[in-house]
Design a protein around this motif. Structure first.
Motif, PDB file in Angstrom:
ATOM      1  N   ARG A  36       0.869  -1.177   0.000  1.00  0.00           N
ATOM      2  CA  ARG A  36       0.000   0.000   0.000  1.00  0.00           C
ATOM      3  C   ARG A  36       0.903   1.223   0.000  1.00  0.00           C
ATOM      4  NH1 ARG A  36      -5.541   1.246   2.708  1.00  0.00           N
ATOM      5  NH2 ARG A  36      -5.551  -0.995   2.897  1.00  0.00           N
ATOM      6  N   ARG A  37       0.717   2.113  -0.978  1.00  0.00           N
ATOM      7  CA  ARG A  37       1.550   3.300  -1.092  1.00  0.00           C
ATOM      8  C   ARG A  37       0.881   4.550  -0.527  1.00  0.00           C
ATOM      9  NH1 ARG A  37       5.838   3.487  -4.886  1.00  0.00           N
ATOM     10  NH2 ARG A  37       6.986   1.582  -4.485  1.00  0.00           N
ATOM     11  N   ASP A  38      -0.442   4.600  -0.605  1.00  0.00           N
ATOM     12  CA  ASP A  38      -1.137   5.797  -0.150  1.00  0.00           C
ATOM     13  C   ASP A  38      -2.578   5.446   0.169  1.00  0.00           C
ATOM     14  OD1 ASP A  38      -1.461   8.491   0.460  1.00  0.00           O
ATOM     15  OD2 ASP A  38      -1.916   9.065  -1.594  1.00  0.00           O
ATOM     16  N   THR A  39      -3.145   6.235   1.052  1.00  0.00           N
ATOM     17  CA  THR A  39      -4.564   6.140   1.354  1.00  0.00           C
ATOM     18  C   THR A  39      -5.010   7.516   1.822  1.00  0.00           C
ATOM     19  OG1 THR A  39      -6.244   4.873   2.547  1.00  0.00           O
ATOM     20  CG2 THR A  39      -4.247   5.399   3.752  1.00  0.00           C
ATOM     21  N   TYR A  40      -6.247   7.852   1.528  1.00  0.00           N
ATOM     22  CA  TYR A  40      -6.761   9.145   1.959  1.00  0.00           C
ATOM     23  C   TYR A  40      -8.232   8.997   2.309  1.00  0.00           C
ATOM     24  CZ  TYR A  40      -7.283  14.166   2.381  1.00  0.00           C
ATOM     25  OH  TYR A  40      -7.514  15.422   2.867  1.00  0.00           O
ATOM     26  N   ASP A  41      -8.600   9.566   3.416  1.00  0.00           N
ATOM     27  CA  ASP A  41      -9.974   9.504   3.903  1.00  0.00           C
ATOM     28  C   ASP A  41     -10.663  10.831   3.602  1.00  0.00           C
ATOM     29  OD1 ASP A  41     -12.362   9.408   5.327  1.00  0.00           O
ATOM     30  OD2 ASP A  41     -11.447   8.394   7.041  1.00  0.00           O
ATOM     31  N   PHE A  42     -11.590  10.821   2.649  1.00  0.00           N
ATOM     32  CA  PHE A  42     -12.369  12.007   2.317  1.00  0.00           C
ATOM     33  C   PHE A  42     -13.593  12.147   3.221  1.00  0.00           C
ATOM     34  CE2 PHE A  42     -10.273  11.470  -1.875  1.00  0.00           C
ATOM     35  CZ  PHE A  42      -9.747  12.749  -1.999  1.00  0.00           C
ATOM     36  N   GLY A  43     -13.824  11.179   4.073  1.00  0.00           N
ATOM     37  CA  GLY A  43     -15.004  11.210   4.925  1.00  0.00           C
ATOM     38  C   GLY A  43     -16.254  10.738   4.213  1.00  0.00           C
ATOM     39  N   GLY A  44     -16.075  10.145   3.042  1.00  0.00           N
ATOM     40  CA  GLY A  44     -17.186   9.629   2.256  1.00  0.00           C
ATOM     41  C   GLY A  44     -16.667   8.783   1.116  1.00  0.00           C
ATOM     42  N   SER A  45     -17.573   8.097   0.449  1.00  0.00           N
ATOM     43  CA  SER A  45     -17.180   7.136  -0.571  1.00  0.00           C
ATOM     44  C   SER A  45     -16.872   7.791  -1.916  1.00  0.00           C
ATOM     45  CB  SER A  45     -18.288   6.094  -0.766  1.00  0.00           C
ATOM     46  OG  SER A  45     -19.447   6.685  -1.326  1.00  0.00           O
ATOM     47  N   LEU A  46     -16.024   7.114  -2.680  1.00  0.00           N
ATOM     48  CA  LEU A  46     -15.776   7.418  -4.086  1.00  0.00           C
ATOM     49  C   LEU A  46     -16.301   6.252  -4.893  1.00  0.00           C
ATOM     50  CD1 LEU A  46     -12.070   8.679  -3.945  1.00  0.00           C
ATOM     51  CD2 LEU A  46     -14.146  10.062  -4.037  1.00  0.00           C
ATOM     52  N   SER A  47     -16.753   6.507  -6.121  1.00  0.00           N
ATOM     53  CA  SER A  47     -17.223   5.402  -6.951  1.00  0.00           C
ATOM     54  C   SER A  47     -16.176   4.966  -7.970  1.00  0.00           C
ATOM     55  CB  SER A  47     -18.533   5.761  -7.648  1.00  0.00           C
ATOM     56  OG  SER A  47     -18.392   6.909  -8.441  1.00  0.00           O
ATOM     57  N   LEU A  48     -15.311   5.890  -8.421  1.00  0.00           N
ATOM     58  CA  LEU A  48     -14.271   5.570  -9.400  1.00  0.00           C
ATOM     59  C   LEU A  48     -12.991   6.336  -9.069  1.00  0.00           C
ATOM     60  CD1 LEU A  48     -16.373   6.053 -12.666  1.00  0.00           C
ATOM     61  CD2 LEU A  48     -15.752   3.866 -11.643  1.00  0.00           C
ATOM     62  N   THR A  49     -11.842   5.715  -9.327  1.00  0.00           N
ATOM     63  CA  THR A  49     -10.550   6.400  -9.247  1.00  0.00           C
ATOM     64  C   THR A  49      -9.686   5.934 -10.416  1.00  0.00           C
ATOM     65  OG1 THR A  49      -9.561   4.702  -7.840  1.00  0.00           O
ATOM     66  CG2 THR A  49     -10.538   6.608  -6.736  1.00  0.00           C
ATOM     67  N   ARG A  50      -8.917   6.859 -10.966  1.00  0.00           N
ATOM     68  CA  ARG A  50      -7.972   6.532 -12.045  1.00  0.00           C
ATOM     69  C   ARG A  50      -6.685   7.300 -11.799  1.00  0.00           C
ATOM     70  NH1 ARG A  50     -11.583   3.407 -12.337  1.00  0.00           N
ATOM     71  NH2 ARG A  50     -12.863   2.938 -14.140  1.00  0.00           N
ATOM     72  N   MET A  51      -5.583   6.575 -11.666  1.00  0.00           N
ATOM     73  CA  MET A  51      -4.272   7.197 -11.496  1.00  0.00           C
ATOM     74  C   MET A  51      -3.699   7.501 -12.876  1.00  0.00           C
ATOM     75  SD  MET A  51      -0.937   5.620  -9.655  1.00  0.00           S
ATOM     76  CE  MET A  51       0.512   6.607  -9.377  1.00  0.00           C
ATOM     77  N   LEU A  52      -3.119   8.672 -13.046  1.00  0.00           N
ATOM     78  CA  LEU A  52      -2.509   9.072 -14.308  1.00  0.00           C
ATOM     79  C   LEU A  52      -1.077   8.558 -14.360  1.00  0.00           C
ATOM     80  CD1 LEU A  52      -2.624  10.656 -16.962  1.00  0.00           C
ATOM     81  CD2 LEU A  52      -1.889  12.666 -15.669  1.00  0.00           C
ATOM     82  N   TYR A  53      -0.855   7.506 -15.162  1.00  0.00           N
ATOM     83  CA  TYR A  53       0.460   6.870 -15.310  1.00  0.00           C
ATOM     84  C   TYR A  53       1.099   6.671 -13.937  1.00  0.00           C
ATOM     85  CZ  TYR A  53      -0.148   7.379 -20.291  1.00  0.00           C
ATOM     86  OH  TYR A  53      -0.635   7.272 -21.566  1.00  0.00           O
ATOM     87  N   THR A  54       2.306   7.198 -13.697  1.00  0.00           N
ATOM     88  CA  THR A  54       2.942   7.068 -12.382  1.00  0.00           C
ATOM     89  C   THR A  54       3.082   8.433 -11.715  1.00  0.00           C
ATOM     90  OG1 THR A  54       5.127   7.152 -13.393  1.00  0.00           O
ATOM     91  CG2 THR A  54       4.200   4.964 -12.977  1.00  0.00           C
ATOM     92  N   THR A  55       2.192   9.352 -12.057  1.00  0.00           N
ATOM     93  CA  THR A  55       2.226  10.700 -11.488  1.00  0.00           C
ATOM     94  C   THR A  55       1.515  10.724 -10.137  1.00  0.00           C
ATOM     95  OG1 THR A  55       0.128  11.450 -12.436  1.00  0.00           O
ATOM     96  CG2 THR A  55       2.093  11.643 -13.842  1.00  0.00           C
ATOM     97  N   ASN A  56       1.450  11.899  -9.557  1.00  0.00           N
ATOM     98  CA  ASN A  56       0.730  12.073  -8.305  1.00  0.00           C
ATOM     99  C   ASN A  56      -0.718  12.514  -8.546  1.00  0.00           C
ATOM    100  OD1 ASN A  56       1.971  14.509  -9.257  1.00  0.00           O
ATOM    101  ND2 ASN A  56       1.305  15.510  -7.393  1.00  0.00           N
TER     102      ASN A  56
END
Length: 128
Positions: A36-56
């Motif tokens: 696990r490299r990262d995690t973030y709690d927005f206080g609510g759910s997300l339905s989709l996530t997409r990382m752009l290549y190996t960027t931040n």
């Protein structure tokens, strides 16, 4: 303590990372080595996530499981994982069900259209 549940998982373009939309935000995993490299709690759910290549850069869509982040799945957010802040946000008239990201564009699908947005500003380019 809330138990994080994975709602969506997607491998990035280089096949090095898996971004997961969760009931609390997101988690990011490296495939080589598996960790696990990262995690973030927005206080609510997300339905989709997409990382752009190996960027931040992580493109997210608000969740559908209560409580939701970013006013639900009509909201697209470009998130800077390193700085922990929003780059841009766009509200859509219809729920977003699919999402793809390139170096310049965000392509999203609703039940009625496919839309293209600029990645750096979330401005609308076209719909078909």
């Amino acid at each position: 303590m809330t138990t994080e549940k994975i709602l969506d998982a997607h491998v990035n373009q280089t096949h090095d990372f898996v971004s997961c939309a969760t009931t609390t935000g997101y988690s990011l995993f490296c495939l080589r080595p598996w960790e696990r490299r990262d995690t973030y709690d927005f206080g609510g759910s997300l339905s989709l996530t997409r990382m752009l290549y190996t960027t931040n850069i992580l493109v997210c869509v608000g969740g559908v499981v209560a409580p939701v982040a970013f006013d639900g799945n009509k909201t697209v957010v470009v998130w800077d994982m390193k700085r922990r802040k929003t780059i841009c946000t766009m509200e859509r008239p219809q729920p977003v069900y699919e999402l793809q990201v390139t170096m310049k564009y965000i392509v999203l699908a609703t039940h009625y259209s496919v839309e293209i947005l600029r990645l750096n500003s979330c401005t609308h380019i076209t719909r078909f």
